[in-house]
Design an enzyme around this catalytic site. Structure first.
Site, PDB file in Angstrom:
ATOM      1  CB  SER A  62      88.829  32.040  27.445  1.00  0.00           C
ATOM      2  OG  SER A  62      87.691  32.525  26.797  1.00  0.00           O
ATOM      3  CB  THR A  63      84.795  35.108  29.520  1.00  0.00           C
ATOM      4  OG1 THR A  63      84.973  35.510  28.166  1.00  0.00           O
ATOM      5  CG2 THR A  63      85.495  36.079  30.424  1.00  0.00           C
TER       6      THR A  63
END
Lengths: 138, 389
Positions: A62-63
């Site tokens: 995930s970012t």
């Protein structure tokens, strides 16, 4: 031995190498409070990345991982520098906002598993004091 | 990447530390992806809004970015709760306090705190050929594919940086050559509503971040395209797709030879979960459009929901459609704005089995909300919501 890559974020560092051939997802894979690798499937499980020259192929996941890197920095648990084969935006942005020197386009097989390294991300260079015994063919 | 003199000065800190950090983020991404320059953008949508996803680290980062205003119209991704009715929603106080703190920081930056995953329905400027920096993966897919605007999949910090500078590095989907399709998808079955989410789940897994070119037997409406793109961006990293004879750029490229065939059976297999023991029916992922809200109104007419039923949409649409909203709430269903079933703390609220009509929600709920999921179509969801058992 001196290796040259691409300096992604600026800065210099000197410290102990911690190396893995597996990618790292910072969200869910690293505890921002202790700097321990918590991904149960990771070969570095339980090891601390604090103050290390952290060598890994690249990031994944995930970012939100960028924010985990930032939290490590705020907690004084961040690695001194990061070295990647091919960096990706999550790790790169995390390194920028946390001011961690980052170099990529490195064949990490050339970096020893132990010992110390000197990083100059302004020039994209890595110097290791490789032990002759570990690398007799040199 | 080549910077102009004024951009260089910003990078050297002449416009203060916040702009320097923002420029560093953009320059770094530009260097990684070999962008030639920064380009001006029309609007920004910032992800990383829910306290559930960014945590205390995110708050610290945002606090350090305070003091500057955004240079282009900017909206936000869903927060972790309905900003007005979070108590009714059952969100813990501690969570709410942190969530409000996050929103306050964005407000100080002059960001419009419309928290939605469908900013193309809430007035955020976008248009064919325009350059944008949007974050929400389903909105990126929609605006690239259905509108023909140009944006990469931005992370939270890079979108914020683009908003503060008003520019983004010129790489990826900003360049025409990267918008060409990589793979053809042929679908044998005529599809309707949630079938598109099912198709999206299959293709996202198959193609990763490639650009699919669809040949379909049916013509999807905009809401169905929304569902297709959202699901592909959840199981894969698809930022752009084309549909033969439909989406705006479909005729500009050659059809790829490499083809995937999708069977009726494969679509049917994507639906999952039983209708037993559902404790929440959750609709609106991505947030509902006015048309979808009308459809739900019709399906709920003269009926009472027997199970917790949450319907997620942008606050702006709720305000504009007060009659519809009232009719729906009379059935017992709850209208919730500013958040969605994926980024609100459903696991803390205590839901164990959630029924959805969205391929995206079906993909994320098990991992992000630690709950079982049942994936079906809208009609079935309403049936279950109104059913005693």
């Amino acid at each position: 031995m001196k290796i040259k890559g691409r300096g992604i974020t600026k800065g210099q560092a000197h410290g102990e190498i911690l190396k893995t051939n597996q990618e790292i997802s910072f969200l869910g894979g690293v505890d921002p409070n202790t700097s321990k690798i918590t991904d149960p499937n990771h070969e570095l499980l339980g090891q601390k990345i604090k103050n290390k020259i952290l060598v890994f192929p690249g990031g994944k996941g995930s970012t939100v991982g960028s924010y985990v890197i930032y939290q490590l920095k705020k907690n004084n648990k961040a690695p001194k520098a990061i070295i990647n084969i091919e960096t990706e935006p999550i790790v790169a942005v995390g390194a920028v906002i946390s001011k961690i020197p980052l170099i990529d386009q490195i064949n990490i097989q050339k970096i020893p598993n132990k010992g110390k390294a000197k990083i100059n991300a302004n020039k994209g260079t890595i110097e290791t004091n490789q032990n002759q015994n570990q690398n007799p063919e040199k | 990447m080549q910077l102009t003199k004024s951009e260089e000065k910003t990078l050297d800190g002449e416009k203060g530390e916040v702009c320097q950090k923002a420029m560093e983020i953009l320059a770094t991404l530009g260097d990684i992806y070999n962008a030639d320059k920064l380009i001006e953008i029309q609007s920004v949508q910032v992800a990383g809004v829910s306290y559930k996803t960014i945590g205390d680290a995110g708050i610290e980062f945002l606090n350090d970015m305070k003091g500057e205003k955004v240079r282009v119209p900017t909206q936000l991704n869903p927060a972790g709760m309905d900003l007005e009715h979070w108590e009714k929603q059952g969100v813990p106080k501690k969570f709410a306090k942190k969530q409000k703190q996050i929103l306050e920081i964005f407000k100080e930056m002059n960001i419009n705190i419309k928290c939605t995953c469908t900013p193309y329905l809430t007035g955020l400027p976008h248009g064919y050929g325009q350059h944008l920096a949007w974050s929400e993966s389903s909105a990126v897919s929609y605006v690239n594919s259905v509108i023909g605007a140009r944006t990469n999949r931005e992370g939270g910090p890079s979108a914020l940086a683009a908003a503060l500078i008003g520019k983004t590095p010129n790489y990826g989907y900003h360049l025409k050559e990267n918008r060409k399709p990589d793979i053809t998808i042929k679908v044998e079955k005529e599809l309707q509503n949630s079938d598109y989410g099912a198709l999206g789940r299959i293709i996202g897994r198959e193609v990763g971040n490639q650009v699919p070119y669809y040949i379909l037997k049916s013509k999807p409406n905009k809401d169905e395209l929304k569902g297709l793109g959202a699901a592909m961006a959840a199981t894969g990293a698809v930022a752009l797709y084309h549909i033969e004879n439909q989406t705006p750029e479909n005729s500009q490229f050659k059809k790829p030879k490499n083809t995937i065939n999708v069977t009726k059976k494969q679509i049917e297999n994507e639906y999952q979960g039983s209708k037993e023991n559902i404790d929440l029916v959750a609709l609106g992922c991505p947030h509902l459009s006015p048309n979808q809200l009308k459809t739900i109104e019709k399906l709920l007419k003269n009926r009472q929901t027997k199970k917790e039923t949450w319907i997620f949409l942008p606050r702006e649409i709720k305000n504009k459609m007060q009659n519809t909203v009232q009719n729906i709430t009379e059935s017992g269903a709850k209208i919730i704005t500013d958040t969605c079933m994926v980024v609100s703390p459903l696991e803390e609220i205590g839901f164990k089995k959630i029924m959805v009509d969205s391929g995206k929600a079906a993909t994320y709920i098990p991992s992000m909300c630690n709950a079982e999921v049942t994936y079906s179509n809208l009609k079935e969801c309403i049936e279950v919501a109104c059913n005693e058992n």
